[in-house]
Design a protein around this motif. Structure first.
Motif, PDB file in Angstrom:
ATOM      1  N   VAL A   1       0.834  -1.197   0.000  1.00 33.58           N
ATOM      2  CA  VAL A   1       0.000   0.000   0.000  1.00 33.58           C
ATOM      3  C   VAL A   1       0.871   1.251   0.000  1.00 33.58           C
ATOM      4  O   VAL A   1       0.624   2.201  -0.751  1.00 33.58           O
ATOM      5  CB  VAL A   1      -0.960  -0.004   1.212  1.00 33.58           C
ATOM      6  CG1 VAL A   1      -1.632   1.344   1.390  1.00 33.58           C
ATOM      7  CG2 VAL A   1      -1.997  -1.102   1.056  1.00 33.58           C
ATOM      8  N   ALA A   2       1.897   1.261   0.827  1.00 33.42           N
ATOM      9  CA  ALA A   2       2.789   2.416   0.899  1.00 33.42           C
ATOM     10  C   ALA A   2       3.465   2.677  -0.441  1.00 33.42           C
ATOM     11  O   ALA A   2       3.574   3.831  -0.874  1.00 33.42           O
ATOM     12  CB  ALA A   2       3.828   2.206   1.999  1.00 33.42           C
TER      13      ALA A   2
ATOM     14  N   ALA B   1       7.242  16.001   0.438  1.00 36.48           N
ATOM     15  CA  ALA B   1       6.185  15.091   0.879  1.00 36.48           C
ATOM     16  C   ALA B   1       6.619  13.639   0.691  1.00 36.48           C
ATOM     17  O   ALA B   1       6.347  12.792   1.552  1.00 36.48           O
ATOM     18  CB  ALA B   1       4.889  15.369   0.121  1.00 36.48           C
ATOM     19  N   ARG B   2       7.313  13.344  -0.405  1.00 38.60           N
ATOM     20  CA  ARG B   2       7.822  11.978  -0.636  1.00 38.60           C
ATOM     21  C   ARG B   2       8.828  11.593   0.452  1.00 38.60           C
ATOM     22  O   ARG B   2       8.793  10.476   0.962  1.00 38.60           O
ATOM     23  CB  ARG B   2       8.459  11.852  -2.014  1.00 38.60           C
ATOM     24  CG  ARG B   2       7.450  11.814  -3.156  1.00 38.60           C
ATOM     25  CD  ARG B   2       8.145  11.610  -4.498  1.00 38.60           C
ATOM     26  NE  ARG B   2       8.830  10.334  -4.578  1.00 38.60           N
ATOM     27  CZ  ARG B   2       8.238   9.158  -4.811  1.00 38.60           C
ATOM     28  NH1 ARG B   2       6.931   9.120  -4.975  1.00 38.60           N
ATOM     29  NH2 ARG B   2       8.931   8.063  -4.885  1.00 38.60           N
TER      30      ARG B   2
ATOM     31  N   THR C   1       8.159   8.683   3.116  1.00 39.53           N
ATOM     32  CA  THR C   1       9.111   7.573   3.209  1.00 39.53           C
ATOM     33  C   THR C   1       9.548   7.363   4.659  1.00 39.53           C
ATOM     34  O   THR C   1       9.657   6.222   5.128  1.00 39.53           O
ATOM     35  CB  THR C   1      10.325   7.827   2.297  1.00 39.53           C
ATOM     36  OG1 THR C   1       9.851   7.944   0.939  1.00 39.53           O
ATOM     37  CG2 THR C   1      11.336   6.711   2.374  1.00 39.53           C
ATOM     38  N   ALA C   2       9.769   8.445   5.385  1.00 36.06           N
ATOM     39  CA  ALA C   2      10.123   8.339   6.805  1.00 36.06           C
ATOM     40  C   ALA C   2       8.966   7.734   7.598  1.00 36.06           C
ATOM     41  O   ALA C   2       9.182   6.899   8.486  1.00 36.06           O
ATOM     42  CB  ALA C   2      10.499   9.708   7.361  1.00 36.06           C
ATOM     43  N   GLY C   3       7.759   8.133   7.278  1.00 40.39           N
ATOM     44  CA  GLY C   3       6.591   7.575   7.951  1.00 40.39           C
ATOM     45  C   GLY C   3       6.430   6.093   7.680  1.00 40.39           C
ATOM     46  O   GLY C   3       6.104   5.314   8.583  1.00 40.39           O
ATOM     47  N   VAL C   4       6.669   5.691   6.451  1.00 41.73           N
ATOM     48  CA  VAL C   4       6.583   4.280   6.081  1.00 41.73           C
ATOM     49  C   VAL C   4       7.572   3.474   6.920  1.00 41.73           C
ATOM     50  O   VAL C   4       7.254   2.397   7.427  1.00 41.73           O
ATOM     51  CB  VAL C   4       6.832   4.082   4.569  1.00 41.73           C
ATOM     52  CG1 VAL C   4       7.012   2.611   4.221  1.00 41.73           C
ATOM     53  CG2 VAL C   4       5.685   4.681   3.760  1.00 41.73           C
ATOM     54  N   ALA C   5       8.777   4.002   7.078  1.00 47.89           N
ATOM     55  CA  ALA C   5       9.790   3.309   7.878  1.00 47.89           C
ATOM     56  C   ALA C   5       9.329   3.146   9.332  1.00 47.89           C
ATOM     57  O   ALA C   5       9.707   2.177   9.999  1.00 47.89           O
ATOM     58  CB  ALA C   5      11.113   4.065   7.819  1.00 47.89           C
ATOM     59  N   SER C   6       8.500   4.061   9.803  1.00 46.65           N
ATOM     60  CA  SER C   6       7.970   3.997  11.170  1.00 46.65           C
ATOM     61  C   SER C   6       6.675   3.193  11.256  1.00 46.65           C
ATOM     62  O   SER C   6       6.165   2.969  12.351  1.00 46.65           O
ATOM     63  CB  SER C   6       7.702   5.404  11.695  1.00 46.65           C
ATOM     64  OG  SER C   6       8.899   6.133  11.761  1.00 46.65           O
TER      65      SER C   6
END
Length: 129
Positions: free
Chosen positions: A28-29, A41-42, A46-51
């Protein structure tokens, strides 16, 4: 581990949350990232996905609306062709459960767009719910 995709509802502090396992979340990410053009924003996404969290409401416009529209309109087909294609579902005992869970994000994105349109946050785009 459960991961989160949070969609804006149109009302402050009232996001619509969708949870997934790590594998589904990663798919999904990646789908969401393909619909974000703003460089900062990318990086933030990407940082949020890692978290383990994606907050679509934090995306700038037009990326936010583009992601929500893509989730609503094209994600179900992506689920069928890329995440759970026939060659994968043929080996599963109850594939409909997994497919329905993945596609529930598309319904949630449609609800999000409808709520945002009703609140005047953005006009409802073509293919509305």
């Amino acid at each position: 581990m459960t991961k989160l995709v949070s969609l804006p509802s149109g009302e402050p502090g009232e996001d619509l949350d969708w949870f997934a396992t790590s594998a589904l979340f990663e798919d999904v990410a990646a789908f969401i990232l393909r619909h974000v053009v703003d460089d900062q924003a990318r990086r933030d996404l990407t940082a949020g996905v890692a978290s383990g969290c994606v907050f679509v409401g934090d995306l700038p416009e037009p990326d936010r609306t583009n992601v929500l529209t893509a989730l609503r309109d094209t994600f179900p087909g992506h689920v069928d062709s890329d995440i759970y294609p026939p060659r994968v579902t043929a080996r599963m005992d109850t594939p409909e459960i997994f497919v329905a869970r993945a596609k529930s994000l598309a319904r949630l994105a449609g609800r999000c767009l409808a709520l945002r349109a009703a609140s005047g946050a953005v006009p409802d785009s073509e293919g509305g719910t």
